[in-house]
Scaffold this active site. Structure first.
Site, mmCIF file in Angstrom:
data_model
loop_
_atom_site.group_PDB
_atom_site.id
_atom_site.type_symbol
_atom_site.label_atom_id
_atom_site.label_comp_id
_atom_site.label_asym_id
_atom_site.label_seq_id
_atom_site.Cartn_x
_atom_site.Cartn_y
_atom_site.Cartn_z
ATOM 1 N N HIS A 107 11.735 9.799 -8.766
ATOM 2 C CA HIS A 107 12.018 10.137 -10.167
ATOM 3 C C HIS A 107 10.741 10.586 -10.842
ATOM 4 C CE1 HIS A 107 11.103 5.851 -9.883
ATOM 5 N NE2 HIS A 107 10.524 5.962 -11.064
ATOM 6 N N HIS A 109 8.916 10.906 -14.622
ATOM 7 C CA HIS A 109 8.925 10.480 -16.021
ATOM 8 C C HIS A 109 8.471 11.641 -16.907
ATOM 9 C CE1 HIS A 109 8.927 6.007 -15.230
ATOM 10 N NE2 HIS A 109 8.400 6.407 -14.089
HETATM 11 P P1 5GP Z 1 9.040 3.444 -11.944
HETATM 12 O O1 5GP Z 1 8.420 2.193 -12.399
HETATM 13 O O2 5GP Z 1 9.741 3.226 -10.629
HETATM 14 O O3 5GP Z 1 8.146 4.623 -11.932
HETATM 15 O O4 5GP Z 1 10.111 3.838 -13.027
HETATM 16 C C1 5GP Z 1 11.347 3.272 -13.127
HETATM 17 C C2 5GP Z 1 11.784 3.506 -14.529
HETATM 18 O O5 5GP Z 1 13.161 3.250 -14.593
HETATM 19 C C3 5GP Z 1 11.107 2.586 -15.551
HETATM 20 O O6 5GP Z 1 10.462 3.375 -16.528
HETATM 21 C C4 5GP Z 1 12.236 1.760 -16.107
HETATM 22 O O7 5GP Z 1 12.090 1.540 -17.476
HETATM 23 C C5 5GP Z 1 13.452 2.609 -15.802
HETATM 24 N N1 5GP Z 1 14.657 1.865 -15.570
HETATM 25 C C6 5GP Z 1 14.798 0.725 -14.853
HETATM 26 N N2 5GP Z 1 16.086 0.359 -14.806
HETATM 27 C C7 5GP Z 1 16.779 1.301 -15.505
HETATM 28 C C8 5GP Z 1 18.169 1.470 -15.801
HETATM 29 O O8 5GP Z 1 19.034 0.690 -15.414
HETATM 30 N N3 5GP Z 1 18.505 2.567 -16.538
HETATM 31 C C9 5GP Z 1 17.578 3.450 -16.990
HETATM 32 N N4 5GP Z 1 18.024 4.477 -17.706
HETATM 33 N N5 5GP Z 1 16.262 3.323 -16.726
HETATM 34 C C10 5GP Z 1 15.875 2.254 -15.980
#
Ligand code: 5GP
Length: 144
Positions: A107, A109
């Site tokens: 993903h 951001h």
């Molecule tokens: P990472 O930390 O893996 O780069 O990003 C994961 C992102 O997913 C985080 O920014 C977190 O806030 C978001 N996130 C986690 N669970 C959910 C969810 O159930 N729905 C949405 N829309 N975002 C989520």
């Protein structure tokens, strides 16, 4: 280890893609889905995920799909700027838990920055108000 490993199809983004978990959508097409981060680091924080892949991060993502995915990231970033009149935008993604990754489906951001407003912590606090996220998603979608 988190940087390499087996794709877990029970991850939350896989569930969102299958319609098994909700999301507040900004846009989608055959290749990607963009939606609001429920723990936003700033107002308008979006996520963009590729569809039809089992990629944990950038390193195991099919090279031939990178162009399509990042074209969509650019489209989303432009719409965020237009809709929210932010002063800057962070476009980032994390590979492996030590780098900050918590969801192991690739993903990107898209995090608007506003002059003089601090960035909220990654993974911090309570989920944002869904009504606020829906309103932001509608504004961004209208700016696509
Ligand atoms: P990472 O930390 O893996 O780069 O990003 C994961 C992102 O997913 C985080 O920014 C977190 O806030 C978001 N996130 C986690 N669970 C959910 C969810 O159930 N729905 C949405 N829309 N975002 C989520």
């Amino acid at each position: 280890m988190s940087l390499e490993g087996t794709y877990d199809s029970a991850n939350i983004f896989a569930k969102i893609l299958r319609g098994e978990a909700p999301c507040i959508k900004v846009f989608e097409d055959d290749d990607v889905l963009a939606f609001m981060d429920i723990f936003p680091q700033s107002q308008g924080h979006c996520l963009l995920i590729p569809k039809n892949v089992t990629s944990r991060n950038l390193t195991d993502f099919p090279t031939e799909k990178i162009g399509v995915c990042f074209t969509a990231v650019q489209k989303l970033t432009r719409a965020v700027i237009k809709a929210l009149s932010c002063d800057g935008v962070i476009v980032t993604q994390f590979n492996g838990a030590p780098a900050g990754q918590t969801v192991f489906h690739l993903h990107v951001h898209v995090i608007p920055r506003y002059a003089n407003l601090p960035l909220q912590p990654h993974h911090g606090g309570k989920p944002a108000d869904a009504a606020v996220l829906r309103e932001q998603a509608a504004r961004i979608a209208a700016a696509l």
